[in-house]
Design a protein around this motif. Structure first.
Motif, mmCIF file in Angstrom:
data_model
loop_
_atom_site.group_PDB
_atom_site.id
_atom_site.type_symbol
_atom_site.label_atom_id
_atom_site.label_comp_id
_atom_site.label_asym_id
_atom_site.label_seq_id
_atom_site.Cartn_x
_atom_site.Cartn_y
_atom_site.Cartn_z
ATOM 1 N N MET A 154 0.833 -1.206 0.000
ATOM 2 C CA MET A 154 0.000 0.000 0.000
ATOM 3 C C MET A 154 0.871 1.262 0.000
ATOM 4 N N VAL A 155 1.941 1.219 0.791
ATOM 5 C CA VAL A 155 2.854 2.366 0.816
ATOM 6 C C VAL A 155 3.498 2.553 -0.554
ATOM 7 N N ALA A 156 3.872 1.433 -1.199
ATOM 8 C CA ALA A 156 4.499 1.519 -2.524
ATOM 9 C C ALA A 156 3.546 2.142 -3.540
ATOM 10 N N VAL A 157 2.264 1.752 -3.485
ATOM 11 C CA VAL A 157 1.290 2.339 -4.414
ATOM 12 C C VAL A 157 1.121 3.823 -4.137
ATOM 13 N N THR A 158 1.106 4.179 -2.847
ATOM 14 C CA THR A 158 0.976 5.596 -2.486
ATOM 15 C C THR A 158 2.167 6.403 -2.989
ATOM 16 N N VAL A 159 3.366 5.868 -2.811
ATOM 17 C CA VAL A 159 4.569 6.549 -3.291
ATOM 18 C C VAL A 159 4.556 6.646 -4.808
ATOM 19 N N PHE A 160 4.154 5.560 -5.467
ATOM 20 C CA PHE A 160 4.076 5.560 -6.931
ATOM 21 C C PHE A 160 3.084 6.619 -7.417
ATOM 22 N N SER A 161 1.958 6.721 -6.694
ATOM 23 C CA SER A 161 0.957 7.731 -7.053
ATOM 24 C C SER A 161 1.535 9.141 -6.928
ATOM 25 N N ALA A 162 2.285 9.373 -5.844
ATOM 26 C CA ALA A 162 2.887 10.698 -5.656
ATOM 27 C C ALA A 162 3.921 10.985 -6.748
ATOM 28 N N LEU A 163 4.678 9.974 -7.168
ATOM 29 C CA LEU A 163 5.658 10.163 -8.237
ATOM 30 C C LEU A 163 4.982 10.513 -9.559
ATOM 31 N N LEU A 164 3.837 9.877 -9.818
ATOM 32 C CA LEU A 164 3.101 10.172 -11.053
ATOM 33 C C LEU A 164 2.693 11.644 -11.112
ATOM 34 N N GLU A 165 2.356 12.187 -9.939
ATOM 35 C CA GLU A 165 1.832 13.555 -9.902
ATOM 36 C C GLU A 165 2.929 14.614 -9.913
ATOM 37 N N MET A 166 4.166 14.219 -9.834
ATOM 38 C CA MET A 166 5.236 15.216 -9.793
ATOM 39 C C MET A 166 5.343 15.992 -11.102
ATOM 40 N N ARG A 167 4.740 15.462 -12.166
ATOM 41 C CA ARG A 167 4.766 16.182 -13.441
ATOM 42 C C ARG A 167 3.568 17.117 -13.588
ATOM 43 N N GLU A 168 2.627 17.045 -12.641
ATOM 44 C CA GLU A 168 1.410 17.848 -12.760
ATOM 45 C C GLU A 168 1.435 18.996 -11.764
ATOM 46 N N THR A 169 0.575 19.983 -12.054
ATOM 47 C CA THR A 169 0.453 21.117 -11.132
ATOM 48 C C THR A 169 -0.540 20.820 -10.018
ATOM 49 N N ASN A 170 -1.489 19.943 -10.295
ATOM 50 C CA ASN A 170 -2.511 19.614 -9.297
ATOM 51 C C ASN A 170 -2.010 18.477 -8.421
#
Length: 466
Positions: A201-217
């Protein structure tokens, strides 16, 4: 831990042994008349019995002490000691000996007295009938043999019962030991599974945060995940379905990972036709990326469908109504609500009341009514909880306090997720970071956690807050 393997088998129970060969029965004859003794000897010798003879009661008692006797045949009338008294003493010596009294009609009163004292088994009137006497002695010997066998079997049963008790105690001990081992192994497996699941679950959460690093939102997926999960719970979904909704929300935009920089952070209303076509493919691309992971297959289906509309005008397949999975029907309005409030669907953010109205306007076209109503109830609860938050500085943190809002980095990455329970280790790290970087960190904590609860403090957040 490897459970011990026990191969020892319980010892077999004692089996009933066959009847052992019996020695010839011993018959003692007591009479003061030699002619009577001779007649008895002639009668019983052909039967294969061992014959003992005595001329008086006293002599008979001596023979009893020196031999194992099965049957005693005694005359009633004898000098010094009559047959009744002799048989009474023989009974005291060995109550199992069969006792037969030879008596005449004149001795009937003494015979009755002997019977009443329980000193004899049978009496035979003189002159006796040979066949009757043979039958009486045979029956007495058979009964004597049965009594002996009964004693042997009783002792054997007692031995077997004790063995059974020993076996049961041994089995109970082994069962308890094996049960304890299995419980320990199960506990270790459960702990390992929980640790793996938590790590996943932590890995998915971290992966999700990494995906958003390219976005402004930034933080969008995390906020959608919280809204969608609480909405799923309010709608009564199973734990598995709630989990799939939560995971799907965290990675619902994974299909955008291949978007060019020109599309990232750009409102949908400003996409070119080519960009719009690529955008409409991202749910399928997201499902394809997630399908190899067995734990995310349920979430992958939600990711594929989260842009379908309740009226059938969505994409990629144009599903409508209940054809759309319940998870996708939840994620869609939750994602749109957060995007409206944080500028993901337009060039600017809108206020929460306006976002709420726009969501309600999409009921029965974009969204299912009951899902929107549940989502807005969750949103209202979140607003009320946010008003009860307390903002404190890092140096004021205490073990047991609970983070009320995500702690974000300056780049928009989640450092600590809402619901995190602070302990001394993480508090020290935050304080050291604040002092080292020269920044004054302020965090929002739940008001009901201002009184620390050491029993709940710990470095690991609960699953609901991952």
């Amino acid at each position: 831990m490897t459970p011990a393997t026990t191969t020892d088998a319980p010892e077999p129970l004692v089996e009933l042994p066959p009847l052992p060969p019996q020695p010839a029965p011993t018959v003692l004859m007591v009479d003061d008349e030699p002619s009577v003794l001779s007649a008895l000897r002639r009668l019983f010798r052909p039967q294969g019995y061992k014959i003992l003879q005595a001329n008086s009661g006293a002599e008979g008692l001596e023979l009893l002490r020196a031999n194992a006797v099965d049957v005693v045949i005694s005359d009633m009338r004898m000098p010094e000691m009559d047959g009744a008294r002799f048989l009474e003493l023989a009974c005291k010596h060995d109550a199992g000996i069969a006792r037969i009294l030879l008596t005449g009609y004149a001795d009937i009163a003494a015979t009755i007295a002997a019977i009443n004292h329980g000193a004899i088994h049978r009496y035979i009137a003189k002159p006796w009938d040979d066949q009757e006497l043979l039958v009486v002695v045979k029956e007495a010997l058979d009964r004597r043999q049965l009594e002996r066998r009964n004693v042997e079997l009783t002792e054997l049963v007692g031995t077997q019962n004790e063995q059974l008790r020993d076996v049961n105690r041994t089995l109970e001990s082994r069962v308890e030991a094996r049960t304890s081992e299995l419980q320990q192994v199960n506990g270790m497996l459960e702990a390992s599974y929980e640790e793996l699941d938590s790590t996943f679950m932590v890995a998915v959460t971290v992966f999700s945060a990494l995906l958003e690093m390219r976005e402004t939102n930034t933080g969008h997926s995390r906020r959608v995940a919280d809204l969608a999960r609480n909405t799923a719970k309010r709608l009564g979904l199973s734990d598995r379905e709630v989990r799939d909704v939560y995971l799907a929300s965290l990675v619902h935009d994974v299909g955008k990972i291949g978007f060019p920089d020109s599309m990232m952070g750009k409102p949908l209303s400003m996409y070119t036709p080519e960009e719009t076509m690529r955008y409409r493919r991202h749910p399928v691309d997201g499902e394809t990326a997630l399908m190899p992971l067995s734990q995310l297959q349920g979430a992958a289906r939600i990711v594929r469908q989260h842009h379908e509309r309740f009226d059938g005008k969505g994409f990629p397949e144009g599903l409508s109504g209940l054809e759309i999975s319940i998870g996708a029907r939840i994620v869609a309005p939750a994602s749109d609500l957060d995007a409206l409030m944080h500028g993901g669907l337009g060039s600017s953010k809108i206020k929460i009341d306006q976002a709420r109205q726009m969501l309600q306007g999409g009921i029965d076209t974009r969204y299912e009514r009951r899902v929107v109503e549940a989502l807005l109830e969750v949103l209202a609860e979140a607003e009320a909880a946010a008003k009860a938050d307390v903002q404190i500085e890092a140096h004021a943190l205490r073990p047991g306090m609970v983070l009320a809002r995500d702690l974000m980095s300056s780049q928009g990455a989640i450092l600590l997720a809402v619901g995190y329970v602070f302990d001394e280790r993480i508090i020290k790290q935050i304080s050291d970071f604040s002092r080292r970087e020269g920044v004054q960190l302020k965090l929002h904590v739940r008001q009901d956690s201002l009184q620390p609860h050491p029993s709940t403090a710990g470095p690991r957040p609960s699953k609901d807050h991952l």
